[in-house]
Write a protein that holds these residues in place. Structure first.
Motif, mmCIF file in Angstrom:
data_model
loop_
_atom_site.group_PDB
_atom_site.id
_atom_site.type_symbol
_atom_site.label_atom_id
_atom_site.label_comp_id
_atom_site.label_asym_id
_atom_site.label_seq_id
_atom_site.Cartn_x
_atom_site.Cartn_y
_atom_site.Cartn_z
ATOM 1 N N ALA A 8 0.863 -1.177 0.000
ATOM 2 C CA ALA A 8 0.000 0.000 0.000
ATOM 3 C C ALA A 8 0.899 1.226 0.000
ATOM 4 N N ALA A 9 0.477 2.257 -0.715
ATOM 5 C CA ALA A 9 1.301 3.450 -0.836
ATOM 6 C C ALA A 9 0.423 4.687 -0.679
ATOM 7 N N PRO A 10 0.978 5.756 -0.107
ATOM 8 C CA PRO A 10 0.197 7.000 -0.034
ATOM 9 C C PRO A 10 -0.005 7.557 -1.439
ATOM 10 N N PRO A 11 -1.110 8.257 -1.677
ATOM 11 C CA PRO A 11 -1.356 8.799 -3.007
ATOM 12 C C PRO A 11 -0.349 9.891 -3.361
ATOM 13 N N GLU A 74 -8.303 0.820 3.665
ATOM 14 C CA GLU A 74 -7.559 -0.349 3.196
ATOM 15 C C GLU A 74 -8.256 -0.988 1.992
ATOM 16 N N VAL A 75 -7.467 -1.409 1.024
ATOM 17 C CA VAL A 75 -7.989 -2.126 -0.140
ATOM 18 C C VAL A 75 -8.001 -3.611 0.202
ATOM 19 N N LEU A 76 -9.190 -4.203 0.237
ATOM 20 C CA LEU A 76 -9.351 -5.619 0.537
ATOM 21 C C LEU A 76 -9.855 -6.330 -0.716
ATOM 22 N N GLY A 77 -9.438 -7.569 -0.888
ATOM 23 C CA GLY A 77 -9.977 -8.389 -1.956
ATOM 24 C C GLY A 77 -9.437 -8.091 -3.343
ATOM 25 N N THR A 86 -4.211 -8.869 -1.807
ATOM 26 C CA THR A 86 -4.416 -8.155 -0.548
ATOM 27 C C THR A 86 -5.290 -9.037 0.332
ATOM 28 N N ASP A 87 -5.435 -8.652 1.590
ATOM 29 C CA ASP A 87 -6.268 -9.420 2.513
ATOM 30 C C ASP A 87 -7.717 -9.466 2.009
ATOM 31 N N PRO A 88 -8.434 -10.548 2.311
ATOM 32 C CA PRO A 88 -9.850 -10.621 1.929
ATOM 33 C C PRO A 88 -10.703 -9.774 2.870
ATOM 34 N N VAL A 89 -11.943 -9.539 2.475
ATOM 35 C CA VAL A 89 -12.898 -8.864 3.350
ATOM 36 C C VAL A 89 -13.238 -9.828 4.480
ATOM 37 N N THR A 118 -2.581 0.765 -4.271
ATOM 38 C CA THR A 118 -1.753 -0.441 -4.223
ATOM 39 C C THR A 118 -0.683 -0.312 -5.292
ATOM 40 N N GLU A 119 0.461 -0.873 -4.988
ATOM 41 C CA GLU A 119 1.594 -0.803 -5.908
ATOM 42 C C GLU A 119 2.121 -2.213 -6.126
ATOM 43 N N TYR A 120 2.244 -2.586 -7.385
ATOM 44 C CA TYR A 120 2.717 -3.924 -7.740
ATOM 45 C C TYR A 120 3.989 -3.820 -8.563
ATOM 46 N N VAL A 121 4.911 -4.715 -8.287
ATOM 47 C CA VAL A 121 6.151 -4.831 -9.051
ATOM 48 C C VAL A 121 6.177 -6.242 -9.612
#
Length: 147
Positions: A8-11, A74-77, A86-89, A118-121
């Motif tokens: 997770a990253a700040p905007p 938080e972004v879930l699911g 990410t974690d599920p609901v 969210t940030e993906y590499v």
């Protein structure tokens, strides 16, 4: 194929520009039960090892479906290449209502983009997908070409 690494990253200012483009984003999620979930990104092409930042928008399509507009939440699911990233609901929790929330709630219609970015590499080249799917709802699918 190795999985993406997530965080997770700040905007950032660039993320805010992505959100500003939401009204004209060509591939929004489908409306379901009074809400539309959409994931957006500034880039659909990335190099191996280059971060891909994903912005999350919840749109309420009518007055009966409120928005919990304080955040970030938080972004879930979220799914990457069809697998949980990410974690599920949590069981019994409404996917769009934060478990612990002491903030402003607005009636719809409206738009809320106050979610973590969210940030993906991606460690391997190829076509990768990102979809937000909390609690049975589904966003659009981002397709990212990594080379």
């Amino acid at each position: 194929m190795s999985p993406a690494r997530a965080r997770a990253a700040p905007p950032s200012d660039a993320d805010r520009s992505v959100v500003d483009g939401y009204p004209s984003w060509p591939d929004k999620g489908e409306e379901r039960d009074g809400y539309r979930l959409t994931v957006l990104t500034a880039t659909l092409r990335a190099a191996v090892g280059e971060p891909v930042r994903v912005v999350h928008v919840v749109e309420s399509t009518d007055a009966a479906h409120p928005l919990f507009v304080m955040g970030p939440k938080e972004v879930l699911g979220e799914l990457v290449d069809g697998a949980p990233a990410t974690d599920p609901v949590p069981q019994g929790q409404d996917a769009l209502e934060p478990a612990s929330y002491d903030g402003r709630v607005l009636p719809g219609p409206g738009v809320d983009a106050h979610y973590d970015v969210t940030e993906y590499v991606f460690d391997e080249p190829g076509t990768h997908t990102v979809q937000w799917a909390p609690g049975g709802r589904r966003s659009n699918v981002l397709t990212v070409e990594v080379g």
